[in-house]
Every structure is written in structure tokens, then in C-alpha cells.
Design a protein around this motif. Sequence first.
Motif, short mmCIF file in Angstrom:
data_model
loop_
_atom_site.label_atom_id
_atom_site.label_comp_id
_atom_site.label_asym_id
_atom_site.label_seq_id
_atom_site.Cartn_x
_atom_site.Cartn_y
_atom_site.Cartn_z
N GLU A 64 -41.21 27.99 48.66
CA GLU A 64 -42.31 27.70 48.75
C GLU A 64 -42.66 25.97 48.24
O GLU A 64 -43.40 25.12 48.75
N ARG A 65 -41.86 25.77 47.20
CA ARG A 65 -41.91 24.48 46.40
C ARG A 65 -40.89 23.37 47.52
O ARG A 65 -41.76 22.17 47.75
N ALA A 66 -40.17 23.65 48.06
CA ALA A 66 -39.37 22.89 49.22
C ALA A 66 -40.38 22.51 50.25
O ALA A 66 -40.54 21.51 50.60
N GLU A 67 -40.85 23.44 50.88
CA GLU A 67 -41.76 23.19 51.89
C GLU A 67 -42.87 22.46 51.54
O GLU A 67 -43.20 21.26 52.22
N ARG A 68 -43.57 22.59 50.41
CA ARG A 68 -44.73 21.71 50.01
C ARG A 68 -44.30 20.33 49.78
O ARG A 68 -44.95 19.25 50.06
N ALA A 69 -43.23 20.16 49.05
CA ALA A 69 -42.65 18.88 48.72
C ALA A 69 -42.31 18.09 49.95
O ALA A 69 -42.61 16.92 50.11
N LEU A 70 -41.62 18.56 50.86
CA LEU A 70 -41.26 18.01 52.25
C LEU A 70 -42.56 17.64 53.03
O LEU A 70 -42.45 16.50 53.63
N ARG A 71 -43.52 18.58 53.08
CA ARG A 71 -44.71 18.29 53.73
C ARG A 71 -45.33 16.98 53.18
O ARG A 71 -46.00 16.08 53.90
N ALA A 72 -45.30 16.96 51.80
CA ALA A 72 -46.11 15.81 51.09
C ALA A 72 -45.23 14.39 51.50
O ALA A 72 -45.92 13.45 51.57
N VAL A 73 -44.23 14.38 51.63
CA VAL A 73 -43.37 13.23 52.03
C VAL A 73 -43.28 12.97 53.42
O VAL A 73 -42.52 11.94 53.85
N GLY A 74 -43.75 13.66 54.38
CA GLY A 74 -43.45 13.76 55.62
C GLY A 74 -42.15 14.02 56.25
O GLY A 74 -41.68 13.47 57.11
N LEU A 75 -41.39 14.95 55.56
CA LEU A 75 -40.00 15.18 56.04
C LEU A 75 -39.75 16.68 56.60
O LEU A 75 -38.64 17.07 56.56
N TRP A 76 -40.99 17.26 56.56
CA TRP A 76 -40.72 18.74 56.90
C TRP A 76 -39.80 19.09 58.40
O TRP A 76 -39.17 19.96 58.42
N ASP A 77 -40.41 18.29 59.17
CA ASP A 77 -39.80 18.20 60.66
C ASP A 77 -38.39 17.64 60.43
O ASP A 77 -37.53 18.23 61.50
N ARG A 78 -38.09 17.10 59.35
CA ARG A 78 -36.46 16.74 59.40
C ARG A 78 -35.64 17.80 58.28
O ARG A 78 -34.69 17.39 58.07
N ARG A 79 -36.23 19.04 58.29
CA ARG A 79 -35.74 19.77 57.07
C ARG A 79 -34.49 20.19 57.49
O ARG A 79 -33.51 20.44 56.67
N ASN A 80 -33.84 20.32 58.59
CA ASN A 80 -32.48 20.85 59.10
C ASN A 80 -31.71 19.88 59.27
O ASN A 80 -30.38 19.98 59.55
N ASP A 81 -32.17 18.64 59.32
CA ASP A 81 -31.18 16.95 59.34
C ASP A 81 -30.18 17.18 58.28
O ASP A 81 -30.62 17.49 56.90
#
Length: 235
Positions: free
Chosen positions: A122-139
Motif C-alpha cells: 500500500e505504501r509503495a503504490e501511494r509513493a509511486l503514484r505521488a511521484v508519477g512512477l506507478w506506470d514504471r513499477r515493473n521497470d
Amino acid sequence: NPALRLNDLRIRYDERTENTPNGVSFDVAPGEVVLLLGPSGCGKSTLALALNGLVPHALAATLSGSVTVNGIRTTDAPVSRLSQEVAMVFQDPDAQIVTGTVFDEVCFGPENLLLPVAEIVERAERALRAVGLWDRRNDNPDILSGGGKQRLAIASALAMDTSILVLDEPTANLDPAGIDDVYAVVRDIAAAGAHTVVLIEHNLDAAIDLVDRVVVLDRSGALAFDGPTREVLAG
Ligand code: ADP
Ligand code: ADP
């Protein structure tokens, strides 16, 4: 109570060097966004490390005076405890990457806190969305731009869920596009008001319009100015 309190902080690496920082005192209120400015070598990075206890333990520097974070004296608490109060982002985007994917990278800190898996995710998703990197999560983080890597470092810091965020010249090694990229994220964090932020820079122009207050160290590591941003802009 202040989020941060520095009281006559002095750090000296060895007999040949001067104190850097050199007798620095200031408080930062909860939610305040402060720009710490000063010429290269005046002690900004050393001060930043002192904010989460890394100086006395890791660098064997002599520290006098005190640093208190959310009421905890940094010399009285282990770094693992202080890491729950203060999260740091450093200058070098590559040096902060330790894992194989963007998602794993952001999970790394919360995993070290031994949190339940659901909370880590949950924290990881929230943090990645906050910086605009959620779509890059598997990179692989290595394929991100410099600005992207620093946004990942900021996400990793956000995932620690600390109240205090310290950014030590986060754009020092970036090109102009990367600088804009990172400052867009820092601006969002500052505007959201959920964190006490200390942003370290050697260049006033980069960050002046997103901070509440400016603290300046002079070449000798002493406090030269401490006041609201509007006083800096007026003077
Ligand atoms: P910045 O000035 O961008 O914060 P650094 O913190 O890496 O950069 O370095 C600041 C200064 O500290 C530099 O002049 C560097 O040579 C010096 N310095 C960094 N690490 C050491 C070290 N281990 N021993 C001696 N000097 C160092
Ligand atoms: P700034 O971040 O403002 O550039 P630093 O905190 O990196 O300043 O460095 C402050 C002073 O401490 C500098 O004179 C630098 O050379 C010295 N210094 C920094 N890191 C080390 C180190 N690891 N060992 C010895 N001296 C250091």
C-alpha cells in the motif's frame, strides 16, 4: 514542539578542518518547508546527515551541541529509530538504487521496518503514484532518466512514512529536464503540507518559490541568515 531543533551544532572531521557546521541553531516547525543554502563545503551535507544520526555513527566526526527530531535527541537513538522520523534523499541518483525493479526499490525501506506485506504494498503504490512512477513499477530502475531515478529516491523516502523529509541537493547531478522533473515533485510535496521539508541547495533560484523560509550558512559553516522567504525576495 518543533519538528527539528538544532542547538549550537558543531561538527569537525579532524584537527585540520574547521567546524562545518559551526555553531548552528535553528528550529523547524511541523509542516514547514525550509531551504538550507550555502556555498559548497560549508557543511550542508554534514548537517543533513546529522539530522538522522548518520554523522556520529558512520563518519566518526566529533559532534557538539544537539540535534532533536520530533523530540528525540539524535545521539540518544539508533539510526533505525531515527529513520522512522527523518527520510533522506541524496545527490547521486545511482547510489541510492539497491534492487531490481522500481516497485521493489520502494518496498525496500518498509521491508526493513518488518511491516506487514499489505502495508508495504500500500505504501509503495501511494509513493509511486505521488511521484508519477506507478506506470514504471515493473521497470528496472537503471533505465529511468536521472530525474526519474531521483523521483524514485523521493518515492522511497515517502514510503518510509516519516513526518520529516530531507533532500540534499536532489538535482545536483541532473540535466535541466531532470531538474524540472524533480522540482515538480518537490513542489507537490511542499504544497501538500503533509511533511516538514528541509531542502538543501547551493543555488537560491532553483527552489526559492516553493519554500516558506530560508536558512543560509556562510563559508565558515555559521548561520548567516534565517528568515521567511518574502524577506529574501524583498532584500
Ligand atoms: P557537496 O559539496 O556537493 O556536498 P560532497 O559532500 O561530496 O559534495 O563533498 C564536499 C566536500 O567534502 C568536497 O570538497 C570533498 O572533497 C570533501 N569530502 C567528501 N568526502 C570526503 C572525505 N571522505 N574526506 C575528505 N574530504 C571529503
Ligand atoms: P556542503 O554539503 O555544504 O558542500 P559538506 O558537509 O559536504 O559541505 O562538507 C563540509 C566540510 O567537511 C568540507 O570542508 C569537507 O571537505 C569536509 N568533509 C565532508 N565530508 C568529509 C569526510 N567524510 N571526511 C572529512 N572531511 C569531510
